[in-house]
Design an enzyme around this catalytic site. Structure first.
Site, short mmCIF file in Angstrom:
data_model
loop_
_atom_site.label_atom_id
_atom_site.label_comp_id
_atom_site.label_asym_id
_atom_site.label_seq_id
_atom_site.Cartn_x
_atom_site.Cartn_y
_atom_site.Cartn_z
N ASN A 8 0.80 -1.22 0.00
CA ASN A 8 0.00 0.00 0.00
C ASN A 8 0.84 1.28 0.00
OD1 ASN A 8 0.92 -0.37 2.58
ND2 ASN A 8 -0.99 0.23 3.57
N CYS A 9 2.16 1.15 -0.21
CA CYS A 9 3.06 2.30 -0.25
C CYS A 9 3.11 2.86 -1.67
CB CYS A 9 4.45 1.87 0.22
SG CYS A 9 5.74 3.10 -0.03
N ASP A 10 2.76 4.13 -1.82
CA ASP A 10 2.75 4.76 -3.15
C ASP A 10 4.12 4.71 -3.82
OD1 ASP A 10 0.06 5.36 -2.98
OD2 ASP A 10 0.39 7.40 -2.25
N ARG A 13 4.81 1.27 -5.12
CA ARG A 13 4.01 1.00 -6.32
C ARG A 13 4.61 1.67 -7.55
NH1 ARG A 13 -1.49 1.11 -3.21
NH2 ARG A 13 -1.24 3.35 -3.31
#
Length: 105
Positions: A8-10, A13
């Site tokens: 869930n880490c931008d 990603r």
């Protein structure tokens, strides 16, 4: 090539999108192998700990004073992300230097 991070880490990603050949390892669910942590700590030192994270801020002073290796084993989300491990080198963070070294525009 392995990319250690959080799903869930931008930033993780973005890195994974730019490195489709990388195998993603979610440190929250899978952890980081001790050998990789040891090598990363040797190379990056205290920079491997993300002392700006909510996990870090949630620790009391006694916990924060523990050795970095113990902290990262107990709380893998304290690791600065992403940690990218190739066959011969490691990179920490998704910086311009990392992108250039990995041949990403």
């Amino acid at each position: 090539m392995r990319l250690y991070g959080l799903k869930n880490c931008d930033t993780c990603r973005k890195a994974l999108k730019s490195l489709p050949q990388a195998e993603f390892v979610d440190v929250r669910s899978e952890g980081v192998p001790q050998g990789i942590l040891e090598a990363a700590l040797t190379q990056f030192g205290d920079a491997l700990l993300n002392t700006r994270s909510t996990t870090w801020r949630g620790l009391d002073a006694t916990e924060q004073a523990r050795p970095p290796m113990d902290l990262l084993i107990s709380h893998p989300t304290l690791m600065k992300r992403p940690l990218i491990a190739t066959e011969h080198k490691m990179y920490l963070g998704w910086t311009a230097v990392t992108k250039e070294a990995l041949g990403v525009a």
